[in-house]
Write a protein that holds these residues in place. Structure first.
Motif, mmCIF file in Angstrom:
data_model
loop_
_atom_site.group_PDB
_atom_site.id
_atom_site.type_symbol
_atom_site.label_atom_id
_atom_site.label_comp_id
_atom_site.label_asym_id
_atom_site.label_seq_id
_atom_site.Cartn_x
_atom_site.Cartn_y
_atom_site.Cartn_z
ATOM 1 N N GLY A 34 9.312 11.586 -17.465
ATOM 2 C CA GLY A 34 9.725 10.763 -16.321
ATOM 3 C C GLY A 34 10.091 11.636 -15.128
ATOM 4 O O GLY A 34 9.724 11.340 -13.985
ATOM 5 N N ALA A 37 6.982 12.912 -13.506
ATOM 6 C CA ALA A 37 6.355 11.880 -12.661
ATOM 7 C C ALA A 37 7.126 11.739 -11.355
ATOM 8 O O ALA A 37 6.530 11.597 -10.277
ATOM 9 N N ASN A 38 8.453 11.816 -11.445
ATOM 10 C CA ASN A 38 9.264 11.702 -10.224
ATOM 11 C C ASN A 38 8.992 12.845 -9.270
ATOM 12 O O ASN A 38 8.938 12.659 -8.048
ATOM 13 N N PHE A 71 10.687 5.158 -3.881
ATOM 14 C CA PHE A 71 9.924 4.986 -5.118
ATOM 15 C C PHE A 71 10.643 5.658 -6.285
ATOM 16 O O PHE A 71 10.810 5.086 -7.356
ATOM 17 N N THR A 74 13.691 3.849 -7.511
ATOM 18 C CA THR A 74 13.335 2.701 -8.343
ATOM 19 C C THR A 74 12.891 3.157 -9.732
ATOM 20 O O THR A 74 13.304 2.613 -10.755
ATOM 21 N N ALA A 75 12.023 4.188 -9.739
ATOM 22 C CA ALA A 75 11.473 4.657 -11.011
ATOM 23 C C ALA A 75 12.574 5.199 -11.915
ATOM 24 O O ALA A 75 12.553 4.977 -13.127
ATOM 25 N N ILE A 78 14.424 2.325 -13.586
ATOM 26 C CA ILE A 78 13.639 1.699 -14.649
ATOM 27 C C ILE A 78 13.596 2.610 -15.873
ATOM 28 O O ILE A 78 13.854 2.176 -17.007
ATOM 29 N N PHE B 137 2.703 0.155 -5.844
ATOM 30 C CA PHE B 137 4.000 0.518 -6.422
ATOM 31 C C PHE B 137 4.763 -0.728 -6.858
ATOM 32 O O PHE B 137 5.400 -0.756 -7.917
ATOM 33 N N PHE B 140 3.687 -1.752 -10.150
ATOM 34 C CA PHE B 140 4.366 -0.989 -11.206
ATOM 35 C C PHE B 140 5.721 -1.617 -11.524
ATOM 36 O O PHE B 140 6.071 -1.823 -12.689
ATOM 37 N N VAL B 141 6.478 -1.957 -10.472
ATOM 38 C CA VAL B 141 7.798 -2.535 -10.699
ATOM 39 C C VAL B 141 7.686 -3.853 -11.463
ATOM 40 O O VAL B 141 8.397 -4.090 -12.439
ATOM 41 N N GLU B 144 6.926 -3.484 -15.049
ATOM 42 C CA GLU B 144 8.138 -3.156 -15.807
ATOM 43 C C GLU B 144 9.002 -4.400 -16.015
ATOM 44 O O GLU B 144 9.559 -4.607 -17.096
ATOM 45 N N LEU B 148 9.983 -5.179 -19.887
ATOM 46 C CA LEU B 148 11.329 -5.017 -20.450
ATOM 47 C C LEU B 148 11.753 -6.214 -21.306
ATOM 48 O O LEU B 148 12.235 -6.019 -22.421
ATOM 49 N N THR B 178 4.570 5.621 -17.205
ATOM 50 C CA THR B 178 4.794 6.895 -16.534
ATOM 51 C C THR B 178 3.488 7.418 -15.938
ATOM 52 O O THR B 178 3.462 7.942 -14.821
ATOM 53 N N LEU B 181 2.799 5.529 -12.884
ATOM 54 C CA LEU B 181 3.644 6.002 -11.790
ATOM 55 C C LEU B 181 3.067 7.280 -11.186
ATOM 56 O O LEU B 181 2.994 7.430 -9.955
ATOM 57 N N ALA B 182 2.625 8.198 -12.058
ATOM 58 C CA ALA B 182 2.023 9.429 -11.567
ATOM 59 C C ALA B 182 0.770 9.099 -10.752
ATOM 60 O O ALA B 182 0.511 9.725 -9.712
#
Lengths: 102, 515
Positions: A34, A37-38, A71, A74-75, A78, B137, B140-141, B144, B148, B178, B181-182
């Protein structure tokens, strides 16, 4: 360059940990992944722009891009919640071993 | 904004479709309410979204694209919520499935589990969000938000092995999220935006953007369970409760498919250079999925492997990227959402009543439960692609699309796999619905054979339990729907054609967002 190397180190550590059997190690692997990725997200904004992105305070050509930072924020939230959840299921069984016992 | 009345534009109400289920979910967490009210509140947002999406379908039937930039930021910067024919169709199907699956969960008593209601409502809000958003993006949110609650539902309800199954599900999905996200980071870094409309055609022009979007599509493919990354599906979906499996199978993988269609159409602009990868992977998905089902011996695991196979069919439409192919793919997607869920619900009703889904411990159900038998048979035949059900129309259009695009191999695979699908469905039918009930208790198992001698007569074996009507209705509704979509296919076909038009030429979509 430093960022790229850091991402590489984090990902390799993450892959190593995720290939272990214990769920806690796998979770730690995910924490590292994670973060990798950040960091990629942070680098997407261009690391040469460093100044605070504040109106009337920083010239636009020096201000860093605030969107990747939002972003990442937020990530992180989560990823954090899922980490907590995974730690819960790691303790919900009698052992955190992921071996298939059936 | 120049209306004399100071009302906001109608599109300004789009965020409500996401906010409403979330608000009800929060209310259900905070306040204890009587069971009846809680059940009504659980069903209300789904019903409302169903009504709203029917209205939206009516509005977008002629190719209009409704877009709203949240908080009225300028187009291109704001988070846009967009409804075109494709997303309106998906919204409609989603709302219906949420309603039907919740009704089934209420019937089997799953909704008494702590926080079941809030979790399902949050899940549906997430799905609606993914379907409407035009920001990668934000997608993505919402993915999730939709995942969840699924983690929670999976760990709460189901068999003894559900925690182990939950581990597989959570780790796979966290890994793919992940990666997603990348991918978003790569797209932002190379294209400088994550707004779908601003990204239109970017991947077709720049290899760097194509790589970033490719990473996102790879992550989505894992979530959609495309072969060779389908391995997580069977262990996780077979160990939870039937209602949750039905809900997840109808929504989660299908939402990933929707996102793949949308991203490929808009960002890649349907670039023909990469289509062969899709044709190969999705043909393989069809084949491997159906072959995986051969060795399984419970109703649910057979159906789960068929999900993989069907996903291949649906995505083949995107890989063809012709007008006919896309239309067939979208029709197939909607048809499959209903049919698969109907199958999970009717076999789930058996599982709930008889306590098992194992093929060798069931038998003769069609004689005792003719209606349930008919519901299963209708959905099974529809899944295999026989007339007069919607599966027939879906498969014929898809095969025609593949032939038109010159993909003979894919068309042949699709036909051969339907034969295998039919065989597999007949395996469930033969051992569960036909034949005699198993004689496991020793004694004379034949007393349980016919339902008419009700009292049983004091022997050790009991009269087998009957499936309650409340358990039967959800599957029945969807089975009737597949029949209706088969007989009146023209309605859905024309809507699918409209949706395919937006994918082939995203310019109206892009203009509506950037406005």
């Amino acid at each position: 360059m430093t960022l790229a190397i850091t991402v590489g180190v984090l990902v390799s550590g993450a892959v190593f940990l995720m290939l272990q059997r214990g769920l806690v190690r796998i979770i730690l692997g995910f924490v590292l992944l994670g973060q990798a990725a950040n960091l990629i997200l942070m680098s997407a904004g261009g690391t040469y722009l460093r100044a605070q992105p504040l109106l009337d305070y920083t010239p636009v050509d020096q201000a860093s891009d605030p969107l990747p930072q939002a972003f990442v924020l937020t990530a992180i939230v989560i990823a954090f919640s899922i980490t907590i959840y995974m730690l819960t299921i790691a303790t919900a069984g009698c052992s955190d071993d992921t071996e298939d016992r059936s | 904004m120049n209306t004399s009345l100071n009302l906001p534009e109608p599109t300004a109400y789009l965020p409500l479709l996401i906010v409403l289920p979330l608000a009800v979910a929060a209310a259900l967490v905070l306040f204890r309410v009587p069971v009846r009210l809680e059940r009504a509140l659980l069903l209300a947002p789904g019903a409302l979204i169903l009504v709203a999406s029917t209205g939206l379908l009516w509005l977008v039937r002629d190719g209009t694209v409704l877009a709203h930039n949240v908080a009225l930021w300028q187009g291109g910067i704001a988070i846009p919520l967009v409804v075109d024919a494709f997303s309106a169709l998906m919204l409609w199907a989603t709302a219906l499935l949420v309603l039907v699956c919740t009704a089934f969960a209420i019937a089997v008593g799953d909704d008494r589990a702590a926080y079941f209601g809030p979790l399902v409502l949050t899940l549906s809000a997430g799905v609606v969000g993914v379907l409407m958003t035009a920001d990668v993006f934000n997608m993505f949110v919402f993915i999730e938000v939709m995942l969840l609650p699924a983690y929670g539902l999976l760990a709460m309800l189901g068999s003894r092995d559900r925690i182990r199954a939950g581990r597989v599900y959570v780790t796979v999905n966290l890994l793919t999220s992940t990666i997603f996200l990348a991918g978003v980071a790569l797209v932002y870094g190379t294209a400088g935006t994550v707004n779908l409309a601003a990204l239109a055609g970017a991947a077709a022009e720049s290899p760097a953007v194509a790589t970033g979007t490719g990473v996102i599509i790879l992550a989505l493919s894992v979530k959609a369970a495309v072969v060779p990354v389908h391995g997580w599906l069977a262990p996780s979906y077979t160990n939870t409760s039937a209602a949750v499996t039905a809900l997840l199978s109808g929504l989660h993988t299908k939402v990933a498919i929707y996102a793949i269609y949308r991203l490929y159409a808009v960002v890649f602009d349907g670039d023909t250079r990469f289509l062969w990868i899709g044709v190969a992977a999705f043909s393989l998905t069809m084949l491997i999925g159906v072959l995986g089902a051969v060795g399984e011996n419970s109703t649910r695991s057979i159906l789960v492997f068929h999900m993989v196979s069907q996903i291949g069919y649906i995505l083949l439409g995107a890989a063809l990227f012709t007008e006919l192919g896309l239309m067939a793919g979208i029709f197939y997607l909607i048809h499959n959402m209903f049919v698969k869920t109907s199958l999970f619900l009717s076999t789930g009703a058996i599982e709930h009543t008889h306590g098992t889904g194992a093929l060798d411990r069931l038998g003769g159900i069609a004689k005792r439960e003719p209606l349930l038998g008919a519901v299963f048979l209708a959905a099974a035949l529809s899944l295999s692609g026989l007339p007069p059900f919607s599966g027939f129309v879906a498969k014929v259009t898809l095969v025609a699309g593949a032939l038109e695009a010159g993909q003979w191999e894919a068309a042949a695979t699709a036909v051969v796999v339907s034969v295998f699908t039919l065989m597999s469905m007949m395996k469930i039918w033969g051992s569960t619905f036909w034949g005699d009930p198993p004689k496991e208790e020793g004694g004379d198992g034949d007393t349980g054979n016919a339902g008419e001698d009700a009292a049983g007569g004091g022997v050790a074996i009991q009269d087998p339990p009957r499936v309650r009507t409340a358990l039967l209705l959800p599957g029945l509704v969807l089975a009737l729907l597949t029949l209706a979509l088969g007989l009146g296919a023209q309605v859905l076909l024309s809507l699918s054609a409209q949706a395919a038009g937006h994918l082939l030429d995203p310019s109206t979509y892009v203009e509506a967002v950037l406005r």
